[in-house]
Design a protein around this motif. Structure first.
Motif, mmCIF file in Angstrom:
data_model
loop_
_atom_site.group_PDB
_atom_site.id
_atom_site.type_symbol
_atom_site.label_atom_id
_atom_site.label_comp_id
_atom_site.label_asym_id
_atom_site.label_seq_id
_atom_site.Cartn_x
_atom_site.Cartn_y
_atom_site.Cartn_z
ATOM 1 N N ALA A 1 4.673 11.122 -0.981
ATOM 2 C CA ALA A 1 4.974 8.995 -1.679
ATOM 3 C C ALA A 1 5.916 9.275 -2.980
ATOM 4 O O ALA A 1 6.131 8.376 -2.466
ATOM 5 C CB ALA A 1 3.554 8.427 -1.530
ATOM 6 N N GLU B 1 9.290 7.209 -2.900
ATOM 7 C CA GLU B 1 9.480 5.857 -4.097
ATOM 8 C C GLU B 1 10.715 5.804 -4.287
ATOM 9 O O GLU B 1 11.123 5.364 -5.241
ATOM 10 C CB GLU B 1 8.279 5.844 -4.796
ATOM 11 C CG GLU B 1 7.908 4.568 -5.948
ATOM 12 C CD GLU B 1 8.640 4.671 -6.751
ATOM 13 O OE1 GLU B 1 9.332 3.961 -7.323
ATOM 14 O OE2 GLU B 1 8.944 5.705 -7.730
ATOM 15 N N LEU C 1 1.119 7.113 7.265
ATOM 16 C CA LEU C 1 1.507 5.798 6.753
ATOM 17 C C LEU C 1 1.108 4.643 5.921
ATOM 18 O O LEU C 1 1.844 4.456 4.781
ATOM 19 C CB LEU C 1 1.494 4.761 8.192
ATOM 20 C CG LEU C 1 2.381 6.056 9.447
ATOM 21 C CD1 LEU C 1 2.390 5.062 10.886
ATOM 22 C CD2 LEU C 1 4.406 5.782 9.052
ATOM 23 N N GLU C 2 0.314 5.465 5.497
ATOM 24 C CA GLU C 2 -0.927 4.908 4.483
ATOM 25 C C GLU C 2 -0.405 5.286 2.943
ATOM 26 O O GLU C 2 -0.550 4.085 2.135
ATOM 27 C CB GLU C 2 -1.713 4.796 4.476
ATOM 28 C CG GLU C 2 -2.904 4.455 3.830
ATOM 29 C CD GLU C 2 -4.034 4.583 3.938
ATOM 30 O OE1 GLU C 2 -4.821 5.220 3.455
ATOM 31 O OE2 GLU C 2 -4.690 3.341 4.337
ATOM 32 N N THR C 3 -0.505 6.396 2.875
ATOM 33 C CA THR C 3 -0.337 6.746 1.812
ATOM 34 C C THR C 3 1.325 6.702 1.517
ATOM 35 O O THR C 3 2.016 7.083 0.257
ATOM 36 C CB THR C 3 -0.673 8.642 1.645
ATOM 37 O OG1 THR C 3 -1.347 8.253 2.092
ATOM 38 C CG2 THR C 3 0.037 8.767 0.240
ATOM 39 N N LYS D 1 4.644 6.258 3.470
ATOM 40 C CA LYS D 1 5.178 4.274 3.122
ATOM 41 C C LYS D 1 6.241 4.699 3.939
ATOM 42 O O LYS D 1 7.523 3.872 3.206
ATOM 43 C CB LYS D 1 4.555 3.671 2.065
ATOM 44 C CG LYS D 1 3.411 2.861 1.910
ATOM 45 C CD LYS D 1 3.515 2.334 0.364
ATOM 46 C CE LYS D 1 1.493 2.040 0.285
ATOM 47 N NZ LYS D 1 0.945 2.367 0.179
ATOM 48 N N LYS E 1 10.628 4.646 5.968
ATOM 49 C CA LYS E 1 10.918 3.281 6.857
ATOM 50 C C LYS E 1 10.748 4.161 8.434
ATOM 51 O O LYS E 1 10.613 3.261 9.159
ATOM 52 C CB LYS E 1 12.017 2.666 6.170
ATOM 53 C CG LYS E 1 11.777 1.986 4.688
ATOM 54 C CD LYS E 1 13.719 2.210 4.273
ATOM 55 C CE LYS E 1 14.126 2.005 3.240
ATOM 56 N NZ LYS E 1 15.471 1.427 2.109
ATOM 57 N N ALA F 1 2.214 -0.022 10.863
ATOM 58 C CA ALA F 1 2.609 0.170 9.547
ATOM 59 C C ALA F 1 3.880 -0.647 9.594
ATOM 60 O O ALA F 1 4.784 -0.673 8.459
ATOM 61 C CB ALA F 1 2.582 1.434 9.470
#
Length: 580
Positions: free
Chosen positions: A289, A293, A331-333, A335, A337, A381
Motif C-alpha cells: 500500500a 501510494e 484491494l481494500e488495503t 488500492k 488500479k 472495488a
C-alpha cells in the motif's frame, strides 16, 4: 521428415535496401522447381515429394512456393542457386513460411524446432563452404510466420546458397517473400515493431521470463533478434527490461528507484507499470500500500503492478472463502488500479483424462471459482484485473494445445480481464524441485517452439478485440451444464435464454452508449462445437467484432425469425458480438 528447401521472395524495398535474392517471387519456375534450384530427396520414388508454385502468396497476392504433404518417411532438401554477396558485410535475412508438421515420432523436438530448418551456406570463390547460419522453423499450424536473422559474411565469402530442409515429418510447407538486405534488424526496426495505439486501446499482453532476464542462462538474449521475436509475437509489455529496448514494447522499471527516477519514468509513455510484488501474503499488504501510494503521488498516470496467488496456493487450497477474503483485503488495503493473479489449470499428461476428471476446469476444478472471485471483487472495488495462464510443461502442468491456449485466453476475456500474461515465454532453468521445464515459447537455445505461432495468433486476436473490450463493463458470466463451482447457469442470463450443442460460456457486457455485447466461448478445450444461443429478445441486428481487424460485421449466423445465434467454435475458441 526433414525437408530442406530454400526460396526467395521479395519485399518492397528501395534502392538503398535492395533485395539480393534472385528470382524473388518465384515467378520463374521450370522443371517443377524455381529456376536454378535443385532437390535432394531421400526415398523420392517412394514418397514423391511434389513442389510447385502456388497462388496466392502469403498476403493474398502473387505466388508462394509449396511443398505438398507426403509421408513422414522422407528427408528432402531444396537448394537455391548460389548468388553473390559482399565479404565482411552485415545482412538481414528475412522470409515467411507456413507449415504443418505431421510427425512419425512423439519426440516434440521434431515439431518444435528440428523438423524444418533453413541453412545459409557461405561459399568462397571456389564454391567451398566457409561458414553457415541456421534458422529453425517449428510447426506454425499452417499459418504464415516471419523468420529473420542478422548475419555477417565471412571474409572469404563470395556467394550464398540457401537450403531449406524438411526431415521426418509430412504435412504442408509453404515459403514466401524471402530477402537478403544489407544492414541489420535495427535498420528495419519498423518492420518488427508493435503498432502504437492510444492508451485507452492498449491491452497489456506479456510473457513471464522474457528477453532481458537477469538469469545467467539468458545472458545476451536481450539482443535485437530476441526483442524483435517478442514483438512479432504481439507481446506489448516486457516485464524484465529495466529500460526501453525498442520495437514499440513497453516496459516496467524495476528495483529500488529514487523519487526523481519515478517522476521521470512517470513522464515516459513507454512505461506502463512499475515493478511490484509476486504472490504476496496478507502481512505484505501494508508495505505494498505504501509503495502504491508513492507511485500514485510521484507518477499518477502509472500503477504498481502486483500478482496475487491463485486459489490452489498452499495458503488457501480447498478453502475458496479464505482466498476470497485474501483478495478483498488486498484491494481494500493496497488500492491498486489494476492487479493480476496466476492460475495454471492445464495439468496432467493426457488432455482427455484431464477433461473427464473431477479436477477439470469444467467440473470441480477451481479455475472458474478463481475467475468468479477475482471478477466479483474487482467490480466491487472498481479496479481492473488480469490473469497469467500457462504455455509449457513444468511440474504437473503439460504443454498446452492451441485449443487449451484459446480456452485460457477467451475464458478470461469473457470474465472481463484487462490484461493477459503467458507463463513462460523463455524456457525456465530447472527451478525448485521441478526439472521438467520444456515446450514454452522459446527454447533454451533461443529457437522457437510450436507455441510461438500459437501465441502470436492468439495475441493478435486479443489485440484486435481490445479497442472494443476496453470500453465495455462486465455485467454477468453464465455457463451451461456441467456447472463449475461458484458459477451461474445460463438460465439466469437476462440476454440468453438457452445454449445448446455443447459446453458454453457467455460473458455479457454493456457499453457506455447502452449497447449490449456477448462473448461466447466453447468451454470444451478438446472438441469443436456448434453452439445455438436462443436470445430472450429480438435485437434489431447482431454484429460480430472481427478477431482479425477489430471491425464490426453483420453476423449472418443470427436468425431473427427464431432469435437463434448458431456458432461454430473450435475447441476453446471465443467470439464477440454486439446486439443492436
Amino acid at each position: 521428415m526433414y525437408l530442406m528447401a530454400t526460396l526467395l521472395g521479395v519485399i518492397a524495398v528501395d534502392a538503398e535496401q535492395a533485395n539480393h535474392f534472385p528470382n524473388p517471387g518465384f515467378g520463374e519456375f521450370s522443371d517443377g522447381l524455381p529456376t536454378g534450384w535443385t532437390l535432394n530427396s531421400w526415398n523420392q520414388p517412394g514418397t514423391k515429394v511434389a513442389i510447385h508454385r502456388l497462388e496466392p502468396g502469403r498476403d493474398g497476392t502473387g505466388h508462394c512456393l509449396e511443398v505438398q504433404p507426403t509421408t513422414p518417411i522422407n528427408v528432402a532438401r531444396l537448394f537455391s542457386p548460389p548468388f553473390p554477396v559482399l565479404a565482411n558485410q552485415d545482412y538481414l535475412f528475412k522470409g515467411y513460411y507456413a507449415s504443418t508438421s505431421r510427425s512419425v515420432t512423439t519426440n516434440s523436438r521434431f515439431i518444435d524446432a528440428s523438423a524444418v530448418s533453413l541453412t545459409g551456406h557461405w561459399l568462397d570463390a571456389d564454391s567451398a563452404e566457409v561458414g553457415t547460419f541456421k534458422i529453425e522453423m517449428p510447426d506454425t499450424q499452417d499459418r504464415w510466420v516471419e523468420v529473420f536473422q542478422d548475419v555477417r559474411t565471412p571474409e572469404t565469402a563470395r556467394s550464398l546458397q540457401i537450403e531449406v530442409a524438411r526431415r521426418w515429418v509430412g504435412g504442408r510447407l509453404r515459403l514466401d517473400d524471402f530477402s537478403l538486405r544489407e544492414g541489420s534488424i535495427r535498420d528495419y526496426i519498423e518492420e518488427f515493431s508493435i503498432t502504437e495505439v492510444a492508451d485507452e486501446e492498449f491491452f497489456p499482453i506479456y510473457g513471464w521470463l522474457t528477453p532481458g532476464s537477469p538469469s545467467d542462462q539468458y545472458a545476451g538474449m536481450d539482443t535485437d533478434k530476441y526483442n524483435a521475436d517478442y514483438a512479432v509475437a504481439n507481446f506489448n509489455i516486457n516485464l524484465e527490461q529495466t529500460a526501453y529496448a525498442g520495437f514499440g514494447v513497453k516496459y516496467r522499471p524495476l528495483g529500488k528507484l529514487t523519487d526523481e527516477q519515478i517522476i521521470e519514468s512517470g513522464k515516459d509513455p513507454r512505461v506502463w507499470w512499475f515493478g511490484g510484488a509476486s504472490e504476496p501474503g496478507n502481512k505484505d499488504f501494508p508495505e505494498l500500500a505504501a509503495a502504491t501510494e508513492r507511485i500514485r503521488r510521484l507518477a499518477p498516470s502509472k500503477d504498481y503492478w502486483v500478482v496475487l496467488f491463485p486459489t490452489y496456493a498452499d495458503d488457501f487450497h480447498g478453502r475458496p472463502e479464505e482466498y476470497d477474503e485474501h483478495v478483498r483485503l488486498f484491494l481494500e488495503t493496497v488500492k491498486p488500479k489494476h492487479f493480476t493473479y496466476d492460475h495454471y489449470c492445464m495439468v496432467g499428461h493426457d488432455p482427455r483424462v484431464h477433461a473427464d476428471s473431477w479436477y477439470s476446469p469444467n467440473r470441480e476444478g477451481d479455475y472458474f471459482p478463481n475467475l468468479e472471485i477475482v471478477r466479483h471483487r474487482a467490480l466491487e472495488a472498481d479496479v481492473e484485473f488480469g490473469v497469467i495462464v500457462s504455455v509449457g510443461t513444468f511440474g504437473p502442468n503439460r504443454g498446452v494445445s492451441e485449443a487449451e491456449m484459446r480456452f485460457q485466453a477467451f475464458t478470461t476475456l469473457a470474465y472481463g480481464a484487462r490484461s493477459l500474461g503467458w507463463f513462460t515465454y523463455l524456457t525456465e532453468i530447472p527451478y525448485g524441485h521441478w526439472t521438467n521445464w520444456e515446450d514454452h515459447v522459446i527454447n533454451r537455445d533461443g529457437t522457437r517452439t510450436r507455441h510461438y505461432a500459437m501465441v502470436k495468433y492468439v495475441n493478435s486476436e486479443v489485440v484486435a478485440l481490445a479497442p472494443t473490450l476496453l470500453r465495455l463493463e462486465s455485467t454477468g458470466v453464465y455457463h451451461t451444464q456441467p456447472l463449475p463451482p461458484w458459477t451461474r447457469s445460463v438460465t439466469e442470463s437476462p440476454l440468453v435464454e438457452s445454449v445448446e450443442g455443447g459446453m458454453g460460456l457467455v460473458g455479457e457486457f454493456v457499453a457506455e452508449d447502452g449497447d449490449t455485447y456477448l462473448m461466447v466461448v466453447n468451454r470444451d478445450f478438446i472438441e469443436d462445437a456448434t453452439l445455438r444461443l436462443s436470445l430472450r429478445k429480438t435485437p434489431t441486428a447482431v454484429f460480430e467484432v472481427s478477431k482479425q481487424t477489430g471491425a464490426e460485421m453483420v453476423a449472418n449466423e443470427y436468425s431473427p425469425d427464431t432469435r437463434v445465434l448458431t456458432l461454430d467454435l473450435a475447441g476453446g475458441d471465443g467470439r464477440l458480438f454486439r446486439l443492436e
